[in-house]
Design a protein around this motif. Structure first.
Motif, PDB file in Angstrom:
ATOM      1  N   ARG A  89      52.552  23.577  44.951  1.00 33.39           N
ATOM      2  CA  ARG A  89      52.309  23.404  43.518  1.00 33.39           C
ATOM      3  C   ARG A  89      52.392  21.971  43.064  1.00 33.39           C
ATOM      4  O   ARG A  89      52.195  21.691  41.894  1.00 33.39           O
ATOM      5  N   LEU A  90      52.796  21.055  43.962  1.00 28.38           N
ATOM      6  CA  LEU A  90      52.926  19.641  43.618  1.00 28.38           C
ATOM      7  C   LEU A  90      53.888  19.457  42.463  1.00 28.38           C
ATOM      8  O   LEU A  90      53.737  18.560  41.645  1.00 28.38           O
ATOM      9  N   ARG A  91      54.847  20.346  42.360  1.00 26.05           N
ATOM     10  CA  ARG A  91      55.852  20.216  41.313  1.00 26.05           C
ATOM     11  C   ARG A  91      56.921  19.262  41.831  1.00 26.05           C
ATOM     12  O   ARG A  91      57.589  19.547  42.807  1.00 26.05           O
ATOM     13  N   TYR A 142      57.609   9.386  45.295  1.00 23.47           N
ATOM     14  CA  TYR A 142      56.409  10.042  44.801  1.00 23.47           C
ATOM     15  C   TYR A 142      55.282   9.028  44.667  1.00 23.47           C
ATOM     16  O   TYR A 142      55.506   7.831  44.639  1.00 23.47           O
ATOM     17  N   VAL A 188      51.156   9.206  40.034  1.00 28.92           N
ATOM     18  CA  VAL A 188      51.746  10.430  39.504  1.00 28.92           C
ATOM     19  C   VAL A 188      53.024  10.108  38.745  1.00 28.92           C
ATOM     20  O   VAL A 188      53.276  10.633  37.651  1.00 28.92           O
ATOM     21  N   ASP A 189      53.803   9.207  39.309  1.00 28.47           N
ATOM     22  CA  ASP A 189      55.049   8.806  38.656  1.00 28.47           C
ATOM     23  C   ASP A 189      54.777   8.194  37.287  1.00 28.47           C
ATOM     24  O   ASP A 189      55.417   8.540  36.296  1.00 28.47           O
ATOM     25  N   THR A 220      53.421  10.732  34.772  1.00 27.89           N
ATOM     26  CA  THR A 220      54.495  11.619  34.340  1.00 27.89           C
ATOM     27  C   THR A 220      55.336  10.956  33.260  1.00 27.89           C
ATOM     28  O   THR A 220      55.664  11.571  32.247  1.00 27.89           O
ATOM     29  N   SER A 279      61.615  16.618  32.651  1.00 24.05           N
ATOM     30  CA  SER A 279      61.288  17.811  33.430  1.00 24.05           C
ATOM     31  C   SER A 279      60.090  18.544  32.840  1.00 24.05           C
ATOM     32  O   SER A 279      59.275  19.118  33.562  1.00 24.05           O
ATOM     33  N   GLN A 324      57.167  16.690  33.978  1.00 20.62           N
ATOM     34  CA  GLN A 324      56.852  17.005  35.378  1.00 20.62           C
ATOM     35  C   GLN A 324      56.137  18.335  35.498  1.00 20.62           C
ATOM     36  O   GLN A 324      55.208  18.494  36.302  1.00 20.62           O
ATOM     37  N   ARG A 325      56.539  19.283  34.675  1.00 20.70           N
ATOM     38  CA  ARG A 325      55.840  20.569  34.697  1.00 20.70           C
ATOM     39  C   ARG A 325      54.401  20.388  34.249  1.00 20.70           C
ATOM     40  O   ARG A 325      53.476  20.947  34.843  1.00 20.70           O
ATOM     41  N   ALA A 328      52.397  18.923  37.021  1.00 17.72           N
ATOM     42  CA  ALA A 328      52.041  19.917  38.038  1.00 17.72           C
ATOM     43  C   ALA A 328      50.893  20.792  37.550  1.00 17.72           C
ATOM     44  O   ALA A 328      49.975  21.116  38.317  1.00 17.72           O
TER      45      ALA A 328
END
Lengths: 487, 346
Positions: free
Chosen positions: A484-486, B179, B183-184, B187, B197, B200-201, B204
C-alpha cells in the motif's frame, strides 16, 4: 354550526400577554388590536432595511479583498458532490486493476481441490462465478485490497485449511450417522484477516455447492436504519425488518440461483400471498422480494424448504458479531431499547449459533468478530477470551470481572464457548486468526511482486523485515507495509 | 599513421565538455559514420588534368593530393590519397568556404540534426537533475528498478561480531532519509495542522489512485521531462509517476519584485533561479491549489487525496492549468531577464 355569540366571544378573546396583566396597564398599551385581526400587520410600513447588512457571499464566489497580506491559499472551495454520489463512492467495490500484471503461476480453486490440504501456504485465485456470488452476498469489503490486483485471489493460510477441514467433516461425517452442525467464532487482532477468512469460507461453500446465507454486516441490521414492525403472535415481543429481509432474500436468490431454480417447493407453507402453480424456491424468494411486507413469512418458508432432507448443507455467516450481542438502536412502543435478539433475523441466526436449533442437513455457522468496529460487549469478549485460553494455555483461564454488566442473553447464547473440551466435541468454538508464518508471508509477497505491486526482490531478509514490521505477520499490516506504500 | 591533415585544431573550436551522461536519453545508439565518400567516382586523375600540357595551366590537384605531393617532396608522410578528402571536415567552421560549397553539401549541412527545429526557443525551459538520488541507475529519475545482482560483499574480517556491511549501503539505510525524497516532501506539504499521519494516509491514497488509474496519454505539446519512461510504465511505479508529474511542471525561477529599483514607484521584477527542492515545492503548491478547486466527488477521509491524484494525472496528460501557470512564470522571467544582475567579472 356555532352560534353567533360564540363566534363573537371567540373573536374578542385575547390570547396575548396583555390579557393577563391588570386593566389599567392594558388601557395604557397603545395599539389595541384584536388577536385575530391581520389589518395592522398588513398596513404597517415595510421594515426598513438596516444599512450595511449585505448577505454573505456565496461559497466559492470571489469577492474583492483589499486587505494586505491575505495571500494564503483559500480553504477548500471545491463544489459539493451530487446527491447519491458520496454513498456510491463509499460503497464501491473494485475487484480488478488493469495495470496489475497477470500472474502466470496463479491457479484457481475448483470444486475438486477446494478443500485439499495441499493448498496450504499457496495463493489461489477465485473463479469468476464464485466472485459473482461473493459479490452478491456482499462478502467483499471496501477496506480490503482487492482493487490492487488483476483479479481476486487469496492466500490459503493455516486457518483456511482448518476451516476447509470443517467443511469436509460436515460433508462426509466420520461415523456415518447424522449430519453435523459446526459453529465457529472467528477472533483475532485487528487487520488479521477475519473477514477475509469468512470470505474464504463462503467461497469454499459456494464451490462445494452449499446453500450460502450471509448477513454481510451486523451493524446494518441493528443500527435502526431500516424499518421495523412488531411480529404478531410472538410470545416475547419480536420485531421484523421487512425491507432488510427482502434485500437479504434477493441476495440469497442471486447467490444460490442454480439450486433455488432447480428445487421445487415441497411443503405447503402458510403465506399471505398465493404462489404460482408448480412453484420452485426461486418463485418463493421472488414473492418475498416483490412484497416486502410478506418477506418474513417467506424467509421462514424458505428456511423450512432448505432444511428438508436431501438438500445440501447450509453455510450461515455473519460479520461483526458484537453488534448483535447487545441492545439494538431500535425502540419499542414504550420507548425501551429492543434487544438485538428480539429482531427476527438476529434471533434466527443466534438460535443456530447457540445450538438451540440444529441444521438438519449439516452445515457451518460462522461468526466473525471485528476489532475496529465493535461496540463493547463484555459477555462476548469474556467468552472469546476463555475459549482462546482453553486452546492455548488451559491452566490459566481468565475470570469474569464482577464489576462489569453482564448481558445474560448474550451469555446464554455463547455459553458453549465456556465448556471445557476441544473443538469437535463442543460444537461452538473459536478459530483464532493469528499472524502468518514466514513461508505464508513469503508466498503472498511473491504474489504481490509478480503482480507488479511490490517492487523489491523477495528474499529471506526482505520477507523477515516486512514480517517483523507487520507485527509478526499480521496480514493487514503486511499488505500495508509492502503493497500500500503506506509510510 | 598520422592524420592526413592537421584538421583537429580547426574542428575543435566548439567547446566540448566531456561530462558523463548522467541520464538515460532515448537517442539512437548508432553513431554517425565518418565520411567515406569520394568527390569523384574514379581513382584516376580528374579529366581536367590532362587537357593541357603546360603545368601552370593545369588545374591544381585535389587538396589531399597536393598535400601528398608536398609530403613526397619534403620526405614526410602525407595523407593517403586512396581515401578521398573529407571536404566537410576541411571547411568546417570556415563560413566563407561553407558558402561556396556545392548546394548538396550546403543542404546537408543545414539539415544537420544539431540545429534546433524551426520555431523552438533558443533557451531551454527544462533542467535535468544533477547527481542526486539515483541508486544504481545513475542519477536522474528513479526508475524503481530492482537490482538482482548480489551486492558486493566484503571479505570476512576476524574479530567483528556482525561482519562488515555489504556495499553499497542501501538507499534507505539512514533513518532520516529512508523514504523517497519526493514522497517525503509532498507528504509534508500535504500536512495541515501538523497532522502528519493524516498526510501520510493521504499520500498512500494518492499513490494507490495513481496505480489503479488507466495509462495516461501524453499530450505532445506538453512534453514531460526528457528521459521519462513510456507512459505504460507509470502506473506500476507510482512514485516515479508522482515525481515525473511534479518535476515536469516545476518552474525554473521565481520572480522577485524589488521595490524602488526600477524608479517611479514600480517594482523591478528580477528572475531568481530556484533549487531542485524549491522548484518541487512550487509545483506541489500549484497542484494542491488546483486540486482544492476541483469538484469533490466522494465523502469522508480520502476525498482530497483523490482530487490531488486526479490533478496529478491531468498534469501528466497535459490538461492541467498548472502548465499555463508555469509557462507564465517562464515568460515573465524571459522578459525580465535584463534585470538580472550578474556579479561583475574581474
Amino acid at each position: 354550526m356555532p352560534s353567533p355569540i360564540c363566534l363573537r366571544s371567540l373573536s374578542q378573546l385575547s390570547l396575548d400577554r396583555a390579557a393577563n396583566v391588570s386593566i389599567t396597564s392594558r388601557t395604557l398599551l397603545a395599539p389595541q388590536t384584536a388577536c385575530f385581526s391581520t389589518s395592522a400587520a398588513r398596513y404597517a410600513a415595510p421594515p426598513s432595511k438596516r444599512k450595511g447588512m449585505v448577505a454573505p457571499p456565496k461559497r466559492g464566489e470571489r469577492t474583492l479583498n483589499v486587505k494586505k497580506g491575505r495571500k494564503a491559499p483559500s480553504a477548500d472551495t471545491g463544489k459539493r458532490p451530487a446527491p447519491g454520489d458520496r454513498k456510491a463512492m463509499r460503497k464501491r467495490i473494485v475487484l480488478t486493476n488493469d495495470n496489475a500484471l497477470e500472474v502466470s503461476s496463479l491457479k484457481d480453486l475448483d470444486k475438486a481441490t477446494a478443500l485439499s490440504e495441499k493448498n496450504e501456504g499457496q495463493v489461489r485465485g477465485l473463479p469468476e462465478q464464485v466472485v459473482d456470488a461473493l459479490r452478491a452476498v456482499e462478502a467483499f469489503k471496501t477496506t480490503q485490497g482487492w482493487s490492487l490486483f488483476r483479479r481476486p485471489a487469496t492466500l490459503m493460510r493455516k486457518e483456511t485449511i482448518q476451516l476447509a477441514k470443517l467443511l469436509k467433516e460436515v460433508e462426509d461425517p466420520v461415523d456415518g450417522q447424522q449430519k453435523k452442525t459446526l459453529r465457529r467464532v472467528l477472533s483475532g487482532d485487528r487487520m488479521s484477516g477475519k473477514s477475509t477468512l469468512l470470505l474464504q469460507g463462503l467461497a469454499m461453500a459456494f464451490l462445494r455447492d452449499w446453500v450460502v446465507i450471509n448477513l454481510p454486516e451486523a451493524q446494518d441490521i441493528t443500527n435502526a436504519h431500516t424499518d421495523y414492525a412488531p411480529l404478531p403472535s410472538s410470545q416475547t415481543q419480536q420485531y421484523t425488518q421487512d425491507t432488510y429481509t427482502a434485500t437479504l432474500l434477493s441476495q440469497i436468490l442471486k447467490a444460490n440461483l442454480k439450486f433455488l431454480e432447480a428445487t421445487p417447493v415441497t411443503t405447503n407453507p402458510p403465506l399471505p400471498l398465493p404462489l404460482p402453480a408448480k412453484p420452485t424456491l426461486k418463485h418463493l424468494a421472488e414473492l418475498g422480494i416483490a412484497n416486502p411486507e410478506a418477506s418474513w413469512p417467506v424467509f421462514v418458508a424458505l428456511w423450512q424448504e432448505l432444511t428438508q432432507p436431501g438438500h445440501p448443507p447450509i453455510m450461515l455467516a455473519i460479520d461483526g458479531l458484537s453488534h448483535i450481542m447487545r441492545n439494538s438502536e431500535y425502540l419499542s412502543a414504550d420507548v425501551k431499547p429492543i434487544h438485538a435478539h428480539d429482531l427476527t433475523l438476529i434471533r434466527h441466526f443466534v438460535d443456530h449459533l447457540s445450538g438451540a436449533k440444529p441444521l438438519p442437513n449439516g452445515g457451518i455457522v460462522l461468526a466473525a468478530t471485528s476489532q475496529s468496529n465493535a461496540p463493547t460487549s463484555p459477555a462476548l469478549d469474556y467468552c472469546v477470551q476463555v475459549a482462546e485460553a482453553m486452546q492455548s494455555h488451559p491452566d490459566n483461564i481468565p475470570h469474569w470481572n464482577p464489576y462489569k454488566n453482564v448481558d445474560q442473553r448474550a451469555m446464554d447464547v455463547l455459553k458453549d464457548l465456556l465448556v471445557p473440551g476441544s473443538g469437535g466435541a463442543k460444537g461452538l468454538d473459536v478459530i483464532r486468526v493469528g499472524g502468518l508464518s514466514k513461508q505464508e508471508a513469503r508466498s503472498i509477497m511473491e504474489y504481490y511482486a509478480e503482480s507488479g505491486m511490490l517492487r523489491a526482490k523477495v528474499d529471506d531478509g526482505f520477507v523477515s523485515e516486512k514480517w517483523s514490521l507487520a507485527g509478526m505477520g499480521n496480514i493487514g499490516e503486511l499488505e500495508r507495509v509492502s503493497v500500500r506504500l503506506r509510510i | 599513421m598520422p592524420p592526413r591533415l592537421n584538421l583537429l585544431t580547426s574542428t575543435r573550436s566548439i567547446p566540448y565538455r566531456p561530462k558523463v551522461q548522467a541520464q538515460w536519453l532515448a537517442r539512437p545508439t548508432t553513431r554517425a559514420a565518418p565520411w567515406q565518400s569520394r568527390a569523384y567516382s574514379d581513382s584516376k586523375d580528374p579529366p581536367s588534368a590532362d587537357r593541357s600540357k603546360r603545368i601552370e595551366s593545369q588545374p591544381l590537384p585535389h587538396i589531399s593530393e597536393e598535400a601528398a605531393k608536398i609530403a613526397e617532396i619534403t620526405g614526410t608522410q602525407g595523407p593517403d590519397v586512396n581515401k578521398g578528402t573529407p571536404v566537410e571536415e576541411v571547411v568546417k567552421g570556415d563560413k566563407e568556404a561553407e558558402k561556396k560549397l556545392p548546394k548538396v553539401m550546403q543542404d546537408a549541412l543545414k539539415s544537420k540534426a544539431n540545429s534546433p527545429p524551426k520555431g523552438s526557443r533558443s533557451y531551454s525551459t527544462t533542467t535535468t537533475p544533477i547527481g542526486g538520488n539515483g541508486g544504481g541507475n545513475g542519477g536522474g529519475l528513479d526508475m524503481g528498478l530492482v537490482g538482482f545482482n548480489p551486492p558486493f560483499t566484503t571479505p570476512e574480517t576476524p574479530g567483528l561480531k556482525f561482519g562488515m556491511p555489504t556495499l553499497p549501503l542501501p538507499k534507505d539505510g539512514h533513518v532520516k532519509h529512508r523514504y523517497d525524497p519526493v514522497v517525503d516532501q509532498v507528504t509534508n506539504l500535504l500536512m495541515r495542522h501538523g497532522k502528519k499521519s493524516i498526510a501520510q494516509r493521504d499520500m498512500a491514497l494518492i499513490l494507490q489512485h495513481l496505480r489503479t488509474s488507466p495509462i495516461p496519454t501524453i499530450n505532445p505539446s506538453r512534453p514531460l521531462l526528457p528521459g521519462a519512461p513510456p507512459p505504460s510504465h507509470l502506473p506500476l511505479n507510482p512514485i516515479l509517476y508522482l515525481t515525473l508529474a511534479i518535476d515536469s511542471v516545476a518552474p525554473l525561477m521565481r520572480i522577485r519584485s524589488q521595490k524602488g529599483a526600477a524608479g517611479g514607484g514600480v517594482a523591478l521584477q528580477i528572475p531568481v533561479p530556484l533549487g531542485q527542492r524549491q522548484r518541487r515545492r512550487a509545483a506541489v503548491q500549484w497542484i494542491l491549489s488546483a486540486a482544492s478547486k476541483r469538484r469533490n466527488r466522494g465523502s469522508g477521509k480520502g476525498s482530497f487525496a483523490q482530487r490531488v491524484a486526479e490533478e496529478l494525472v491531468s498534469v501528466v496528460e497535459g490538461r492541467s492549468s498548472v502548465w499555463d501557470r508555469r509557462n507564465g512564470v517562464h515568460k515573465l522571467g524571459v522578459s525580465a531577464r535584463a534585470n538580472v544582475v550578474l556579479p561583475r567579472k574581474r
